[in-house]
Scaffold this motif. Sequence first.
Motif, PDB file in Angstrom:
ATOM      1  N   ILE A 104       0.833  -1.207   0.000  1.00  0.00           N
ATOM      2  CA  ILE A 104       0.000   0.000   0.000  1.00  0.00           C
ATOM      3  C   ILE A 104       0.865   1.253   0.000  1.00  0.00           C
ATOM      4  N   ALA A 105       1.932   1.257   0.794  1.00  0.00           N
ATOM      5  CA  ALA A 105       2.823   2.426   0.855  1.00  0.00           C
ATOM      6  C   ALA A 105       3.502   2.666  -0.490  1.00  0.00           C
ATOM      7  N   THR A 106       3.964   1.595  -1.130  1.00  0.00           N
ATOM      8  CA  THR A 106       4.618   1.739  -2.435  1.00  0.00           C
ATOM      9  C   THR A 106       3.623   2.218  -3.479  1.00  0.00           C
ATOM     10  N   SER A 107       2.424   1.669  -3.453  1.00  0.00           N
ATOM     11  CA  SER A 107       1.389   2.116  -4.387  1.00  0.00           C
ATOM     12  C   SER A 107       1.038   3.582  -4.154  1.00  0.00           C
ATOM     13  N   ALA A 108       0.958   3.977  -2.897  1.00  0.00           N
ATOM     14  CA  ALA A 108       0.675   5.377  -2.577  1.00  0.00           C
ATOM     15  C   ALA A 108       1.809   6.281  -3.066  1.00  0.00           C
ATOM     16  N   ALA A 109       3.041   5.813  -2.936  1.00  0.00           N
ATOM     17  CA  ALA A 109       4.182   6.598  -3.419  1.00  0.00           C
ATOM     18  C   ALA A 109       4.099   6.795  -4.931  1.00  0.00           C
ATOM     19  N   ILE A 110       3.704   5.748  -5.650  1.00  0.00           N
ATOM     20  CA  ILE A 110       3.547   5.865  -7.110  1.00  0.00           C
ATOM     21  C   ILE A 110       2.452   6.874  -7.434  1.00  0.00           C
ATOM     22  N   LEU A 111       1.340   6.815  -6.702  1.00  0.00           N
ATOM     23  CA  LEU A 111       0.252   7.774  -6.927  1.00  0.00           C
ATOM     24  C   LEU A 111       0.682   9.210  -6.611  1.00  0.00           C
ATOM     25  N   ILE A 112       1.454   9.380  -5.566  1.00  0.00           N
ATOM     26  CA  ILE A 112       1.945  10.721  -5.220  1.00  0.00           C
ATOM     27  C   ILE A 112       2.862  11.246  -6.325  1.00  0.00           C
ATOM     28  N   LEU A 113       3.752  10.386  -6.826  1.00  0.00           N
ATOM     29  CA  LEU A 113       4.635  10.802  -7.925  1.00  0.00           C
ATOM     30  C   LEU A 113       3.836  11.136  -9.179  1.00  0.00           C
ATOM     31  N   ALA A 114       2.822  10.329  -9.477  1.00  0.00           N
ATOM     32  CA  ALA A 114       1.978  10.612 -10.640  1.00  0.00           C
ATOM     33  C   ALA A 114       1.244  11.937 -10.460  1.00  0.00           C
ATOM     34  N   GLY A 115       0.764  12.185  -9.251  1.00  0.00           N
ATOM     35  CA  GLY A 115       0.121  13.467  -8.968  1.00  0.00           C
ATOM     36  C   GLY A 115       1.083  14.632  -9.120  1.00  0.00           C
ATOM     37  N   ALA A 116       2.331  14.419  -8.695  1.00  0.00           N
ATOM     38  CA  ALA A 116       3.340  15.475  -8.854  1.00  0.00           C
ATOM     39  C   ALA A 116       3.591  15.770 -10.327  1.00  0.00           C
ATOM     40  N   VAL A 117       3.646  14.729 -11.148  1.00  0.00           N
ATOM     41  CA  VAL A 117       3.824  14.930 -12.593  1.00  0.00           C
ATOM     42  C   VAL A 117       2.654  15.724 -13.164  1.00  0.00           C
ATOM     43  N   LEU A 118       1.440  15.359 -12.757  1.00  0.00           N
ATOM     44  CA  LEU A 118       0.265  16.088 -13.244  1.00  0.00           C
ATOM     45  C   LEU A 118       0.287  17.547 -12.796  1.00  0.00           C
ATOM     46  N   LEU A 119       0.665  17.787 -11.551  1.00  0.00           N
ATOM     47  CA  LEU A 119       0.757  19.161 -11.047  1.00  0.00           C
ATOM     48  C   LEU A 119       1.810  19.972 -11.816  1.00  0.00           C
ATOM     49  N   ILE A 120       2.926  19.368 -12.075  1.00  0.00           N
ATOM     50  CA  ILE A 120       3.982  20.064 -12.823  1.00  0.00           C
ATOM     51  C   ILE A 120       3.507  20.376 -14.230  1.00  0.00           C
ATOM     52  N   ARG A 121       2.878  19.405 -14.888  1.00  0.00           N
ATOM     53  CA  ARG A 121       2.352  19.634 -16.244  1.00  0.00           C
ATOM     54  C   ARG A 121       1.297  20.739 -16.224  1.00  0.00           C
ATOM     55  N   PHE A 122       0.398  20.683 -15.250  1.00  0.00           N
ATOM     56  CA  PHE A 122      -0.628  21.716 -15.128  1.00  0.00           C
ATOM     57  C   PHE A 122       0.017  23.078 -14.932  1.00  0.00           C
ATOM     58  N   GLY A 123       1.018  23.138 -14.070  1.00  0.00           N
ATOM     59  CA  GLY A 123       1.705  24.399 -13.822  1.00  0.00           C
ATOM     60  C   GLY A 123       2.375  24.946 -15.069  1.00  0.00           C
ATOM     61  N   HIS A 124       2.970  24.073 -15.872  1.00  0.00           N
ATOM     62  CA  HIS A 124       3.618  24.533 -17.105  1.00  0.00           C
ATOM     63  C   HIS A 124       2.603  25.043 -18.123  1.00  0.00           C
ATOM     64  N   VAL A 125       1.446  24.419 -18.169  1.00  0.00           N
ATOM     65  CA  VAL A 125       0.425  24.847 -19.127  1.00  0.00           C
ATOM     66  C   VAL A 125      -0.295  26.098 -18.627  1.00  0.00           C
ATOM     67  N   ARG A 126      -0.661  26.095 -17.359  1.00  0.00           N
ATOM     68  CA  ARG A 126      -1.445  27.194 -16.797  1.00  0.00           C
ATOM     69  C   ARG A 126      -0.598  28.428 -16.503  1.00  0.00           C
ATOM     70  N   PHE A 127       0.620  28.224 -16.066  1.00  0.00           N
ATOM     71  CA  PHE A 127       1.509  29.329 -15.717  1.00  0.00           C
ATOM     72  C   PHE A 127       2.830  29.202 -16.464  1.00  0.00           C
ATOM     73  N   PRO A 128       2.798  29.382 -17.780  1.00  0.00           N
ATOM     74  CA  PRO A 128       4.044  29.216 -18.547  1.00  0.00           C
ATOM     75  C   PRO A 128       5.069  30.267 -18.140  1.00  0.00           C
ATOM     76  N   TYR A 129       6.305  29.908 -18.251  1.00  0.00           N
ATOM     77  CA  TYR A 129       7.373  30.855 -17.951  1.00  0.00           C
ATOM     78  C   TYR A 129       8.240  30.993 -19.191  1.00  0.00           C
ATOM     79  N   HIS A 130       8.843  32.142 -19.316  1.00  0.00           N
ATOM     80  CA  HIS A 130       9.699  32.414 -20.465  1.00  0.00           C
ATOM     81  C   HIS A 130      11.127  32.525 -19.972  1.00  0.00           C
ATOM     82  N   LEU A 131      12.031  32.031 -20.791  1.00  0.00           N
ATOM     83  CA  LEU A 131      13.441  32.107 -20.415  1.00  0.00           C
ATOM     84  C   LEU A 131      13.907  33.549 -20.448  1.00  0.00           C
ATOM     85  N   SER A 132      14.708  33.915 -19.473  1.00  0.00           N
ATOM     86  CA  SER A 132      15.277  35.245 -19.460  1.00  0.00           C
ATOM     87  C   SER A 132      16.487  35.256 -20.391  1.00  0.00           C
ATOM     88  N   ASN A 133      17.021  36.436 -20.646  1.00  0.00           N
ATOM     89  CA  ASN A 133      18.206  36.532 -21.490  1.00  0.00           C
ATOM     90  C   ASN A 133      19.358  35.720 -20.880  1.00  0.00           C
TER      91      ASN A 133
END
Length: 142
Positions: free
Chosen positions: A107-136
């Motif tokens: 259960i702990a390992t499965s939960a860890a996989i779900l947490i990592l998957a959620g982190a990936v989704l959050l990062i993807r959402f953040g990149h789409v919703r709040f894009p950032y531009h490279l500075s010079n």
Amino acid sequence: MNPQPSKSRVVAIGGRMLSWIEVLGLVAIAIATVVAGIQEIIEMVSRREVGLGDLLLLFIYLEVLTMVGIYLQSGALPIRMPLYIAMVALARHLILDMKEITETEIIATSAAILILAGAVLLIRFGHVRFPYHLSNRDEGAP
């Protein structure tokens, strides 16, 4: 004439040295990963059997090589790559060690996989919703 090198020259030389060390480290990681992959393939051939754990391990090696390639090309490491590798490694652990681990560990390992998957989704959402531009500076401009 000032006999001491200027601070900016020392910083530039230090930066170049660190860049070379970084590249050498990445090349060492890539070579070690290729060697490990070849060893795994030789082992599968000698056993005349390919298991799911073997395929997942080869997939992890491929992801590591991809991560090294992306880092060498862009100079930046997408945070999602290590998260993908961690998810596959945890899934491989579940598959291979299912009989030896307790229900709580499963259960702990499965939960860890779900947490990592959620982190990936959050990062993807953040990149789409709040894009950032490279500075010079990030683009290599002075």
